[in-house]
Design an enzyme around this catalytic site. Structure first.
Site, short mmCIF file in Angstrom:
data_model
loop_
_atom_site.label_atom_id
_atom_site.label_comp_id
_atom_site.label_asym_id
_atom_site.label_seq_id
_atom_site.Cartn_x
_atom_site.Cartn_y
_atom_site.Cartn_z
N GLY A 43 24.38 49.89 88.65
CA GLY A 43 23.89 50.14 87.31
C GLY A 43 24.88 49.73 86.19
CG ASP A 44 28.49 49.57 83.99
OD1 ASP A 44 29.02 48.66 83.61
OD2 ASP A 44 28.52 50.79 83.03
#
Length: 449
Positions: free
Chosen positions: A253-254
């Site tokens: 997610g990053d």
């Protein structure tokens, strides 16, 4: 985000076959030899310490007892010991590793974090950050932790370490976090660390964080977290040197890999750079950056080589990011052999990215960004070719873009530049006017970077 099955399957087939030597890949260049794999003279099984892999029994005492036995073993300072985790799901609270040990996860073995956020231990903030990254004060310790260690291996037959991060993600979403979330694995002030052939998933925060370390090798790992899981970076070398990251698949997610070195005035005071880092043969997707430098760069980042990267369904391909108040220098960065498909921005170099730990940062502490070479980059379905934006009082200099080609879905993607000095050679679509052609500068773009 929707990931088509074909690229993912082909990636895993590639890693499986290459890891098991069933196909010839030629003489691949590798840096993994900087931390050799050690033979351990003693093998212990976590089962011998009462561990039960049924997914419900709490095994914290078993892990602590086994690691204490290794720590106190007569082999501790020589060949060390291997702790074997057989097939099963082993629920546990956080635990600390020790020097001269191998944590070996068999096929089908899962070490899973207990979802009990109230009893999670706290530790001091990192001195180069001055406070927890998300909240003032201390921070929650990583699920698996090592401080002041040497000669530690985490490996196996693609067993899994599962951070069970959803309760932490929800606290972040709802604004109820008391302190900074824990990472999955953190090594601090450690050396000769090797992590290979494991799956790391669902980290509450940054997945793998070597900080103040030297001699770190990560290869043939798979790192997974949902696309919407906040701040679940894949691998974050932080104020560390002699780091090798190779042959891995990351979807989080990053940022997939983000090189860091401290935060504003605290990182400037601590003054420990990240340097001599190789990132090679990484494949993955993320809504954020595939490969990032920063934005915490206050100790400086030097001599980073990035090559043979494949990115799809991602936000930014390559992102070098810093901010006013960071200070530090980013230089000697070489990126080559990057393939992208369906990416919003191909290349971004920005001087206005990232927040601050407090209001005491020095607005005169401007970062120095120079000597950046980005070459042999190819992308399709790229919405924006590049954004290269320095600082008015600290322009980014000696930038080189060579053999870079992007195609868009609705016409040629555009470049946007400001406060930069550099050169472009064989860049399509044509780069901004601030990046003059190599011919105009009288020579090779790469020679001037």
């Amino acid at each position: 985000m929707g990931i088509s099955g074909r690229p993912l399957i082909s990636v895993f087939v590639f890693f499986f076959l290459s890891a098991h030597h069933h196909i010839s890949l030629g003489d691949l260049i590798t840096c993994s030899g900087i931390v050799p794999k050690k033979h351990r003279s003693q093998m212990l099984s976590i089962s011998d310490f009462g561990a039960v892999g049924d997914g419900t029994t709490l095994n914290t005492n078993a892990f602590n007892a086994a690691i204490d036995t290794i720590r106190n073993s007569k082999n501790a300072a020589s060949e060390g010991s291997l702790l074997y985790v057989p097939r099963g799901v082993y629920l546990t609270q956080t635990f600390n590793l020790t020097s001269h040990m191998t944590l070996y996860l068999a096929h089908g073995a899962v070490i899973k974090a207990l979802q009990d956020t109230e009893k999670w231990p706290l530790i001091d903030p990192l001195p180069s950050y001055g406070r927890g990254r998300e909240r003032p004060g201390p921070r929650y310790i990583s699920f698996i932790h090592g401080d002041g260690l040497t000669d530690v291996i985490i490996t196996g037959k693609n067993g899994t370490i599962d951070g069970a991060g959803e309760p932490w993600w929800n606290m972040w979403r709802h604004g109820t976090l008391k302190f900074t979330r824990p990472g999955l694995i953190e090594f601090k002030n450690s050396s000769d660390i090797l992590i290979s052939h494991v799956v790391l998933r669902n980290s509450p925060f940054w997945t793998l964080h070597p900080v103040y370390c030297s001699g770190v090798v990560v290869h043939h790992v798979t790192i997974l977290a949902p696309t919407d899981s906040p701040n679940t970076d894949g691998i974050d070398p932080d104020s560390s040197s002699n780091v090798c990251i190779e042959d891995s698949y990351i979807s989080t997610g990053d940022d997939l890999v983000a090189v860091k070195s401290g935060w504003d005035e605290y990182g400037i005071a601590y003054n420990r750079p990240s340097r001599d880092i190789t990132i090679r043969r990484i494949t993955g997707s993320t809504s954020f950056a595939g490969i990032a430098i920063g934005s915490e760069t206050s100790g400086g980042i030097q001599n980073v080589t990035v090559e043979n990267i494949t990115l799809f369904n991602s936000g930014i391909g390559i992102h070098i990011k810093t901010n006013t108040g960071r200070g530090g220098s980013i230089q000697g960065i070489t990126v080559s052999g990057v393939h992208m498909e369906k990416v919003r921005t191909g290349i971004k170099i920005s001087g206005d990215t990232g927040d601050h730990p407090d209001d005491h940062f020095n607005t005169s502490a401007l970062p120095v960004v120079r000597g950046i070479t980005i070459k042999n980059v190819w992308g399709i379905k790229v919405e924006r070719a590049g954004m290269v934006q320095g600082l008015k009082d600290a322009p980014f200099t000696n930038l080189c873009f060579s053999n870079v080609t992007f195609t868009g879905t609705k016409g040629p993607p555009i470049w946007k530049c400001s406060d930069v000095v550099g050169a472009a050679d064989k860049v399509n679509p044509t780069a901004c006017p601030e990046l003059t052609t190599a011919a105009q500068q009288g020579g090779s773009c790469e020679n001037q970077a």
